[in-house]
Design a protein around this motif. Sequence first.
Motif, PDB file in Angstrom:
ATOM      1  N   PHE A 154       0.770  13.626   0.908  1.00  0.00           N
ATOM      2  CA  PHE A 154       1.011  12.332   1.812  1.00  0.00           C
ATOM      3  C   PHE A 154       1.549  12.468   2.795  1.00  0.00           C
ATOM      4  N   LEU A 155       2.377  13.351   3.569  1.00  0.00           N
ATOM      5  CA  LEU A 155       3.440  13.281   4.942  1.00  0.00           C
ATOM      6  C   LEU A 155       1.850  13.387   5.549  1.00  0.00           C
ATOM      7  N   ALA A 156       1.080  14.355   5.732  1.00  0.00           N
ATOM      8  CA  ALA A 156      -0.361  14.016   6.930  1.00  0.00           C
ATOM      9  C   ALA A 156      -0.544  13.131   7.113  1.00  0.00           C
ATOM     10  N   LEU A 157      -0.842  12.344   5.606  1.00  0.00           N
ATOM     11  CA  LEU A 157      -1.576  10.897   5.295  1.00  0.00           C
ATOM     12  C   LEU A 157      -0.279  10.124   6.399  1.00  0.00           C
ATOM     13  N   ILE A 158       0.716   9.406   5.946  1.00  0.00           N
ATOM     14  CA  ILE A 158       2.123   9.653   6.814  1.00  0.00           C
ATOM     15  C   ILE A 158       2.079   8.927   7.705  1.00  0.00           C
ATOM     16  N   VAL A 159       2.176  10.745   9.303  1.00  0.00           N
ATOM     17  CA  VAL A 159       1.596  11.047  10.425  1.00  0.00           C
ATOM     18  C   VAL A 159       0.210  11.004  11.075  1.00  0.00           C
ATOM     19  N   ALA A 160      -0.618  10.791  10.248  1.00  0.00           N
ATOM     20  CA  ALA A 160      -1.634  10.246  10.472  1.00  0.00           C
ATOM     21  C   ALA A 160      -1.823   8.679  10.686  1.00  0.00           C
ATOM     22  N   HIS A 161      -0.932   7.905  10.146  1.00  0.00           N
ATOM     23  CA  HIS A 161      -0.669   6.718   9.966  1.00  0.00           C
ATOM     24  C   HIS A 161      -0.398   6.427  11.320  1.00  0.00           C
ATOM     25  N   TRP A 169       0.811  -1.236   0.016  1.00  0.00           N
ATOM     26  CA  TRP A 169       0.239  -0.212  -0.129  1.00  0.00           C
ATOM     27  C   TRP A 169       1.076   1.227   0.031  1.00  0.00           C
ATOM     28  N   TYR A 170       2.052   1.181   0.494  1.00  0.00           N
ATOM     29  CA  TYR A 170       3.037   2.885   0.966  1.00  0.00           C
ATOM     30  C   TYR A 170       3.198   2.204  -0.465  1.00  0.00           C
ATOM     31  N   VAL A 171       3.860   1.297  -0.954  1.00  0.00           N
ATOM     32  CA  VAL A 171       4.962   1.396  -1.890  1.00  0.00           C
ATOM     33  C   VAL A 171       3.935   1.595  -3.493  1.00  0.00           C
ATOM     34  N   ALA A 172       2.607   1.603  -3.613  1.00  0.00           N
ATOM     35  CA  ALA A 172       1.968   2.152  -4.865  1.00  0.00           C
ATOM     36  C   ALA A 172       1.588   3.407  -4.477  1.00  0.00           C
ATOM     37  N   THR A 173       1.008   3.872  -3.352  1.00  0.00           N
ATOM     38  CA  THR A 173       0.482   4.916  -2.461  1.00  0.00           C
ATOM     39  C   THR A 173       2.073   6.002  -2.705  1.00  0.00           C
ATOM     40  N   SER A 174       3.347   5.975  -2.454  1.00  0.00           N
ATOM     41  CA  SER A 174       4.429   6.248  -2.764  1.00  0.00           C
ATOM     42  C   SER A 174       4.377   7.423  -4.012  1.00  0.00           C
ATOM     43  N   ILE A 175       4.230   5.697  -5.289  1.00  0.00           N
ATOM     44  CA  ILE A 175       4.050   6.222  -6.197  1.00  0.00           C
ATOM     45  C   ILE A 175       3.100   6.931  -7.270  1.00  0.00           C
ATOM     46  N   LEU A 226       2.186  24.465  -6.829  1.00  0.00           N
ATOM     47  CA  LEU A 226       0.913  24.957  -5.286  1.00  0.00           C
ATOM     48  C   LEU A 226       0.611  23.208  -5.333  1.00  0.00           C
ATOM     49  N   LEU A 227       0.374  22.504  -6.906  1.00  0.00           N
ATOM     50  CA  LEU A 227      -0.059  21.322  -7.126  1.00  0.00           C
ATOM     51  C   LEU A 227       0.889  19.875  -5.982  1.00  0.00           C
ATOM     52  N   ALA A 228       1.824  20.193  -6.797  1.00  0.00           N
ATOM     53  CA  ALA A 228       2.940  19.544  -6.166  1.00  0.00           C
ATOM     54  C   ALA A 228       3.042  19.727  -4.897  1.00  0.00           C
ATOM     55  N   VAL A 229       2.876  21.196  -3.827  1.00  0.00           N
ATOM     56  CA  VAL A 229       3.159  21.468  -2.977  1.00  0.00           C
ATOM     57  C   VAL A 229       1.551  20.753  -1.387  1.00  0.00           C
ATOM     58  N   ILE A 230       0.905  20.561  -2.512  1.00  0.00           N
ATOM     59  CA  ILE A 230      -0.550  20.438  -1.816  1.00  0.00           C
ATOM     60  C   ILE A 230       0.003  18.599  -1.835  1.00  0.00           C
ATOM     61  N   VAL A 231      -0.278  18.188  -2.603  1.00  0.00           N
ATOM     62  CA  VAL A 231      -0.293  16.808  -3.181  1.00  0.00           C
ATOM     63  C   VAL A 231       1.233  15.916  -2.142  1.00  0.00           C
TER      64      VAL A 231
END
Length: 149
Positions: A50-57, A19-25, A41-46
């Motif tokens: 993703f970093l917020a998702l990792i921290v929440a997990h 899941w982490y590999v697929a999401t990272s790709i 701006l889109l690159a920074v937001i995405v």
Amino acid sequence: MSIEWKAFEHGVGDKNPEWYVATSIMVIAVVVTSIIFNNILLAVIVGLGFLALIVAHRRGPREVHAVVGDKGIRVDDYLYTYDNLEAYYLNEERGILMLLSKKLLASHIIIPLAEDTPAEEIDILLAEHLEEREMHETIFEHFMEYLGF
């Protein structure tokens, strides 16, 4: 009379490494494509998302304290009064209590049930104040569950 329980807001199971590999790709592809098309701006937001998702997990699921009482339904420190609710639905198969709110932006409220939560007693107590109406989770909620959230 009141009924209270504690339950985790979502499943406790860990996501597998695939899941982490697929999401990272996917995230890398979106960030690189955004940079190529000069949409920094889109690159920074995405990337930040993703970093917020990792921290929440890594933090894990939060334990929710719920109380069904005479004034309404309290989830942690927030009280949903019966005046602001239209209907309820106990989905014992999925282990959730669904509430339909009169508010436009937060119309569906999902409260997890613990395994030992007395669903029959909750049903009797809520039936005194609200209409029971069959409800289903939204497409967005099913999609998020499918993605592993």
